[in-house]
Design a protein around this motif. Structure first.
Motif, short mmCIF file in Angstrom:
data_model
loop_
_atom_site.label_atom_id
_atom_site.label_comp_id
_atom_site.label_asym_id
_atom_site.label_seq_id
_atom_site.Cartn_x
_atom_site.Cartn_y
_atom_site.Cartn_z
N ASN A 1 0.86 -1.18 0.00
CA ASN A 1 0.00 0.00 0.00
C ASN A 1 0.90 1.23 0.00
O ASN A 1 1.63 1.47 0.96
N LEU A 2 0.87 1.99 -1.10
CA LEU A 2 1.68 3.19 -1.24
C LEU A 2 0.76 4.40 -1.16
O LEU A 2 -0.16 4.55 -1.97
N GLY A 3 0.98 5.26 -0.19
CA GLY A 3 0.14 6.42 0.05
C GLY A 3 0.33 7.51 -0.99
O GLY A 3 0.99 7.33 -2.01
N GLN A 4 -0.25 8.64 -0.69
CA GLN A 4 -0.21 9.79 -1.59
C GLN A 4 1.21 10.34 -1.73
O GLN A 4 1.97 10.39 -0.75
N ASN A 5 1.57 10.74 -2.96
CA ASN A 5 2.85 11.41 -3.24
C ASN A 5 4.06 10.55 -2.87
O ASN A 5 5.02 11.02 -2.27
N VAL A 6 4.02 9.28 -3.26
CA VAL A 6 5.14 8.37 -3.05
C VAL A 6 5.89 8.22 -4.38
O VAL A 6 5.27 8.07 -5.43
N MET A 7 7.22 8.28 -4.33
CA MET A 7 8.04 8.07 -5.51
C MET A 7 8.90 6.84 -5.28
O MET A 7 9.56 6.72 -4.24
N VAL A 8 8.87 5.91 -6.25
CA VAL A 8 9.72 4.72 -6.20
C VAL A 8 10.63 4.79 -7.42
O VAL A 8 10.17 4.69 -8.56
N ALA A 9 11.93 4.98 -7.18
CA ALA A 9 12.89 5.25 -8.25
C ALA A 9 13.40 3.99 -8.93
O ALA A 9 13.35 2.89 -8.39
N THR A 10 13.94 4.20 -10.11
CA THR A 10 14.62 3.16 -10.87
C THR A 10 15.64 2.47 -9.97
O THR A 10 16.40 3.13 -9.26
N GLY A 11 15.65 1.14 -10.01
CA GLY A 11 16.63 0.37 -9.26
C GLY A 11 16.27 0.07 -7.82
O GLY A 11 16.96 -0.68 -7.16
N SER A 12 15.20 0.64 -7.32
CA SER A 12 14.80 0.34 -5.94
C SER A 12 13.92 -0.90 -5.92
O SER A 12 13.30 -1.27 -6.91
N ARG A 13 13.88 -1.56 -4.76
CA ARG A 13 13.12 -2.80 -4.61
C ARG A 13 12.27 -2.74 -3.34
O ARG A 13 12.79 -2.44 -2.27
N ILE A 14 10.99 -3.08 -3.50
CA ILE A 14 10.04 -3.10 -2.39
C ILE A 14 9.49 -4.52 -2.32
O ILE A 14 8.99 -5.05 -3.31
N GLY A 15 9.56 -5.14 -1.14
CA GLY A 15 9.06 -6.50 -0.96
C GLY A 15 7.55 -6.57 -0.91
O GLY A 15 6.84 -5.65 -1.30
N ASN A 16 7.04 -7.69 -0.40
CA ASN A 16 5.60 -7.93 -0.26
C ASN A 16 5.07 -7.33 1.04
O ASN A 16 5.77 -7.28 2.04
N ASN A 17 3.80 -6.91 0.99
CA ASN A 17 3.09 -6.42 2.18
C ASN A 17 3.80 -5.23 2.85
O ASN A 17 3.80 -5.10 4.07
N VAL A 18 4.38 -4.37 2.04
CA VAL A 18 5.06 -3.17 2.54
C VAL A 18 4.06 -2.03 2.57
O VAL A 18 3.30 -1.83 1.62
N LYS A 19 4.04 -1.27 3.66
CA LYS A 19 3.16 -0.11 3.80
C LYS A 19 4.03 1.15 3.77
O LYS A 19 4.90 1.33 4.63
N ILE A 20 3.78 2.00 2.76
CA ILE A 20 4.52 3.25 2.62
C ILE A 20 3.52 4.38 2.73
O ILE A 20 2.63 4.52 1.89
N GLN A 21 3.64 5.19 3.75
CA GLN A 21 2.71 6.29 3.99
C GLN A 21 3.02 7.48 3.08
O GLN A 21 3.98 7.45 2.31
N ASN A 22 2.24 8.54 3.19
CA ASN A 22 2.34 9.70 2.30
C ASN A 22 3.72 10.36 2.32
O ASN A 22 4.41 10.38 3.35
N ASN A 23 4.10 10.91 1.16
CA ASN A 23 5.28 11.77 1.01
C ASN A 23 6.61 11.07 1.28
O ASN A 23 7.51 11.63 1.91
N VAL A 24 6.75 9.84 0.78
CA VAL A 24 8.01 9.09 0.94
C VAL A 24 8.61 8.87 -0.45
O VAL A 24 7.91 8.47 -1.38
N SER A 25 9.92 9.12 -0.58
CA SER A 25 10.64 8.84 -1.82
C SER A 25 11.61 7.69 -1.57
O SER A 25 12.45 7.77 -0.67
#
Length: 191
Positions: A41-65
């Motif tokens: 679940n990625l909140g509002q205004n989240v940026m996930v850049a080239t080359g980054s890796r996010i696993g399963n069931n990760v919670k990312i709240q608003n305004n995270v890069s």
């Protein structure tokens, strides 16, 4: 790239991988070459850049890069406005893209709101970083850290409960009954 939800305002570049059941909310940007697991679940205004890796069931709240070089394993929680860096000594006029340092957030770790994680560090499994902290060194598994710079102030269970160790070096999570042992300043779950 089917099987996930994205709000109409989300920009998903071609060439990224997004797992089934993941939800991405308002004004987020998912860049080419990143990987996001299932049921995130990625909140509002989240940026996930080239080359980054996010696993399963990760919670990312608003305004995270999540910058290139950052990896979050399964079950990680990132509070609102958590900040990652990827270069130690950035300068606008000096190109240091070949100097990105890897930051690893291990399984089950939590990073509180407005915390900053300086690149090149590892947040251990089930560790908890207090809100507003500045992480300048590795954080041990199950460690509770807070402050600027972040210092260890205790230990937490896999459920995030404070652990109080007895004279035998054992502690029980009050929510789950799981047993933990401290040995040479490292915590392990016994059962």
């Amino acid at each position: 790239m089917g099987g996930y939800f994205k709000h109409d305002t989300v920009c998903v570049d071609e060439g990224c991988t997004i797992g089934e059941g993941t939800k991405i909310w308002h004004f987020s940007h998912i860049m080419t070459g990143c990987t996001i697991g299932r049921d995130c679940n990625l909140g509002q205004n989240v940026m996930v850049a080239t080359g980054s890796r996010i696993g399963n069931n990760v919670k990312i709240q608003n305004n995270v890069s999540i910058f290139n070089g950052v990896e979050c394993e399964d079950d990680v929680f990132l509070g609102p406005s958590v900040t990652f860096t990827n270069v130690i000594n950035p300068r606008s006029h000096v190109n240091r893209k070949n100097e990105f340092r890897k930051t690893m957030v291990r399984r089950g770790a939590t990073i509180g709101a407005n915390a900053t994680v300086v690149c090149g560090n590892e947040i251990g499994e089930y560790a908890m970083v207090g809100a507003g902290s500045v992480v300048t060194h590795d954080v041990k598994p199950y460690a509770l850290v807070a402050g600027n710079p972040a210092r260890q102030i205790g230990w937490v269970s896999e459920n995030g409960c404070r652990l109080n160790f007895n004279e035998k070096g054992e502690a029980i999570c009050p929510e789950t009954g799981q047993l933990y042992r401290i040995d040479e300043d490292n915590v392990v779950r016994i059962r």
